[in-house]
Scaffold this active site. Structure first.
Site, PDB file in Angstrom:
ATOM      1  N   GLU A   1       0.928  -0.881  -0.094  1.00 51.47           N
ATOM      2  CA  GLU A   1       0.074   0.326   0.213  1.00 51.47           C
ATOM      3  C   GLU A   1       1.235   1.291  -0.224  1.00 51.47           C
ATOM      4  OE1 GLU A   1      -3.639   0.480  -0.066  1.00 51.47           O
ATOM      5  OE2 GLU A   1      -2.903  -1.785  -0.851  1.00 51.47           O
TER       6      GLU A   1
ATOM      7  N   PRO B   1     -11.180  -6.565  -2.296  1.00 46.85           N
ATOM      8  CA  PRO B   1     -10.758  -4.663  -2.662  1.00 46.85           C
ATOM      9  C   PRO B   1     -10.735  -4.169  -1.247  1.00 46.85           C
ATOM     10  CG  PRO B   1     -12.818  -6.261  -3.679  1.00 46.85           C
ATOM     11  CD  PRO B   1     -11.702  -7.256  -2.896  1.00 46.85           C
ATOM     12  N   HIS B   2     -10.032  -2.483  -1.127  1.00 47.38           N
ATOM     13  CA  HIS B   2     -10.850  -1.813  -0.282  1.00 47.38           C
ATOM     14  C   HIS B   2     -10.057  -0.828  -0.022  1.00 47.38           C
ATOM     15  CE1 HIS B   2      -5.814  -1.389   0.211  1.00 47.38           C
ATOM     16  NE2 HIS B   2      -6.277  -2.399  -0.119  1.00 47.38           N
ATOM     17  N   GLY B   3     -10.432   0.131   0.900  1.00 44.99           N
ATOM     18  CA  GLY B   3     -10.343   1.911   0.678  1.00 44.99           C
ATOM     19  C   GLY B   3     -10.244   2.002   2.144  1.00 44.99           C
TER      20      GLY B   3
ATOM     21  N   THR C   1     -13.259  -4.149   2.499  1.00 48.16           N
ATOM     22  CA  THR C   1     -13.283  -3.757   4.171  1.00 48.16           C
ATOM     23  C   THR C   1     -13.074  -2.400   3.567  1.00 48.16           C
ATOM     24  OG1 THR C   1     -11.471  -5.359   4.493  1.00 48.16           O
ATOM     25  CG2 THR C   1     -11.763  -3.515   5.841  1.00 48.16           C
TER      26      THR C   1
END
Lengths: 544, 148
Positions: free
Chosen positions: A506, B66-68, B103
């Site tokens: 990330e 998938p997340h953000g 999430t």
């Protein structure tokens, strides 16, 4: 000024302090740089050499007997003693501040068992040594109590450096040593509180009855638990009050001021000053002001603490030590054995094999600042004599020398330290190595990764101000982040590797999108332009 | 951390309908809305899409995470969706993705986000768990397989 001129005490003190600061820094640096030994040894040795029982007998040209015996026969002047006492308060305040209380409360059961084992064995063998050699009449004799207390506290900083160098910080042994050291610290302080309480209650210490022990121990423990509980409860409120003053300098100064007040209070109730200082640090350790205070107080610490170690060295009377050298050697060996067995045996029963247990044992070996502070308290309160003080210093020197050597040696054999191979596979340390085009970019990524883990509510702390090594911890998860130059290395137990990889990816994505924006960077270009525009163009015409 | 709290039977779908990455993501966000902690559905979808734009969260063996992060959610919310036929998610191994764990957590507050993703998807390393998930007949069974 003649060669034998004696200076005004205050001027003499200023010279003493200056000489000590310069020589301890140089001595510590040489030892670290050339012999790769802990700097604290150099500082102690400098003190021993220039102290009144060695070179201090001779006059310094133009300054007289700078480090001679004080008028009352004491090894150090009252002024220097005051500085050393202040240094010990600063040291223990920072030590409390650095304590990972969450780890202490929630971390591995193994660490706790190992810590207790080490403290119990060390106290027993330390106090026992005094009795077996006739230095103490019984277990309640102050000499026995102090030699027991001096032997308990591990100085984990020395082991942490070796673990970091050998890349074993995240190994099961490394994690256990660090967790056990937290417990050891706290327990060591409680032991000291009880010992000081008992010695003071007993006057010369010989008149105390077993029936009083419970009361004294209860009082010491009560103050400790009470003050710590109140400290932890009020810490957040207290930190809000401190934040009102906004500037980091003011916050750190106020925190240190209150640490001194609590230190004085603990002395007033019959405990040692350092206990109050430690409690204040411990209370603030869970607030978000930790880094701010640490950073500000570290400068003071770096100047004062070597002076403290040197002052302890100055107090070593070689004549008195010579008489009890045999006891000193046995005490030092017992101090080694007590940690190796006291920490190693519980480790054997907690999933480690003999390799792992031996590593944990020798990792807990070095004694340092707390042992010296306790010895200093014993000497100045009259509870122990010069001979016993010398024994304590000898033990500190021996364990500080042996600890790093044995710990480094114990990792030469690459065998797993765990009994079950499947545990070893789970705990096997994995490395995530990232190479960047420049050290600046590596620094930037390290900072990003630290921030990312903090956002995930991990506890991140930097091991030493001069090396970019971080410990990252939450519950049973433990990572180390380090690297030199243009590399960043994240070490992690195999079972937590996916988490580490996801966190890092990330941050890499964030870096990529920042670079992308910078390349597109119309705004950045105009900002840069604005910053340098007009720097050298006005020929001073705007200046009056 | 408590994995049970964010993932509930209401936020699990065993039969996602979408046939594209975007449709699957929108459907998953709708599942999240069921948690009751979402203030702005579109902002949540935007956060997840933006993260996908940087790099696909399609991993190997049919798994996608998938997340953000956005302040349009009150706390960490999670959903799990299954599309047995699979859908092209731009996965690392080039294979269609069929198990989706989503999430979303608040941007301006600290708390587990990646940690949740890592922990909830840890059992998915096991091929037999993946097979059982794909064969699951109820959300309860999915919860039991992942959380126990």
């Amino acid at each position: 000024m003649s060669g034998s001129a004696e200076l005004h005490p205050l001027v003499q003190f200023v010279f003493q302090l200056g000489v000590l600061i310069v020589l301890t820094r140089v001595g510590g640096y040489w030892l670290r740089r050339w012999l790769r030994l802990p700097g604290v040894l150099g500082e102690l040795i400098v003190g021993m050499l220039i102290g009144p029982y060695a070179l201090g007998r001779f006059a310094w040209p133009g300054l007289g007997h700078l480090f001679g015996l004080a008028a009352d026969g004491a090894a150090v002047s009252p002024e220097l003693h005051a500085v050393a006492t202040f240094a010990s308060v600063v040291l223990l305040f920072l030590s409390g501040l650095e304590t990972d209380l969450s780890a202490f409360l929630r971390y591995s059961v193994v660490g706790t068992v190992v810590g207790i084992g080490g403290v119990v064995f060390s106290f027993y063998l330390g106090a026992g040594c005094a009795i077996w050699f006739g230095l103490a009449s019984g277990w309640l004799d102050p000499t026995a109590l102090f030699l027991g207390a001096i032997a308990t506290a591990t100085s984990v900083g020395i082991s942490a450096r070796i673990l970091s160098e050998r890349r074993k910080m995240a190994s099961p042994e490394g994690v256990t040593i660090l967790a056990a050291a937290v417990f050891d610290d706290v327990l060591g302080i409680i032991v000291l509180a009880i010992v000081v309480g008992m010695v003071r209650a007993g006057g010369d210490g010989r008149g105390i009855a077993w029936s009083d022990i419970l009361l004294i121990a209860g009082k010491a423990f009560g103050f400790w638990i009470g003050a710590t509980a109140i400290g932890l409860l009020l810490a957040r409120r207290f930190s809000r009050v401190l934040k009102y003053f906004q500037s980091p300098e003011a916050i750190a100064a106020l925190a240190l001021g209150f640490a001194l007040l609590l230190a004085g209070l603990s002395e007033m109730v019959g405990l040692a000053m350092i206990i109050g200082a430690y409690i204040m640090g411990l209370s603030l350790s869970r607030t978000d002001l930790v880094q701010v205070i640490q950073k500000e107080v570290e400068g003071l610490h770096n100047v004062l603490v070597p002076v403290f170690f040197a002052t302890m060295g100055m107090m070593v009377d070689f004549g008195a030590v010579h008489a009890v050298l045999k006891v000193g050697i046995v005490y030092s060996l017992l101090a080694v054995a007590s940690k190796v067995l006291g920490c190693g045996l519980p480790a054997l029963f907690c999933g480690f094999n003999r390799h792992g247990a031996a590593r944990v044992g020798v990792g807990m070996l070095p004694r340092g600042e707390v042992a010296l502070i306790v010895a200093g308290i014993g000497l100045t309160s009259g509870a122990i004599g010069q001979d016993v003080f010398g024994i304590a210093i000898l033990m500190t020197l021996v364990t500080t020398l042996l600890g790093p050597l044995l710990l480094a040696g114990s990792f030469e054999n690459p065998a797993s330290g765990l009994r079950k191979p499947e545990d070893a596979a789970k705990a096997e340390s994995k490395e995530i190595v990232l190479s960047f085009p420049s050290p600046d970019m590596a620094d930037f990524m390290r900072a990003r990764i630290v921030r990312a883990f903090r956002q995930e509510e991990f506890y991140v702390y930097r091991l030493a101000p001069d090396t970019p090594t971080y410990h990252i911890r939450k519950d049973e998860m433990f990572f180390t982040l380090e690297g030199e130059g243009d590399t960043v290395v994240l070490r992690v137990a195999a079972q937590y590797e996916p988490l580490a990889r996801l966190v890092v990816v990330e941050e890499m994505l964030a870096l990529r999108s920042m670079l992308h924006m910078a390349q597109e960077g119309v705004n950045i270009e105009s900002m840069e332009h604005d910053l340098v525009a007009g720097l050298f163009s006005d020929d001073g015409e705007d200046n009056p | 951390m408590n994995l049970k709290k964010p993932l509930t039977v209401e936020t699990i779908s065993l039969d996602l309908q979408g046939d594209s990455k975007e449709a699957i993501l929108a459907e998953m966000v709708d599942l999240l809305v069921a948690s009751g902690h979402i203030r702005d559905r579109d902002a949540v979808l935007k956060a997840v899409l933006e993260r996908e734009k940087r790099m696909s969260t399609g991993m190997q063996n049919g798994i996608a995470i998938p997340h953000g992060k956005t302040d349009s959610v009150d706390c960490l919310v999670a959903a799990l969706g299954i599309k047995r036929a699979g859908v092209d998610f731009g996965a690392l191994d080039g294979q269609p993705s069929n198990i989706f764990v989503m999430t979303v957590s608040p941007d301006s507050r600290t708390g587990p986000h990646i940690q949740f993703l890592a922990e909830i998807s840890r059992p998915l390393n096991d091929a037999s768990v993946r097979a059982k998930l794909l064969a699951a007949t109820s959300p309860d069974e999915v919860l039991h397989l992942l959380i126990g």
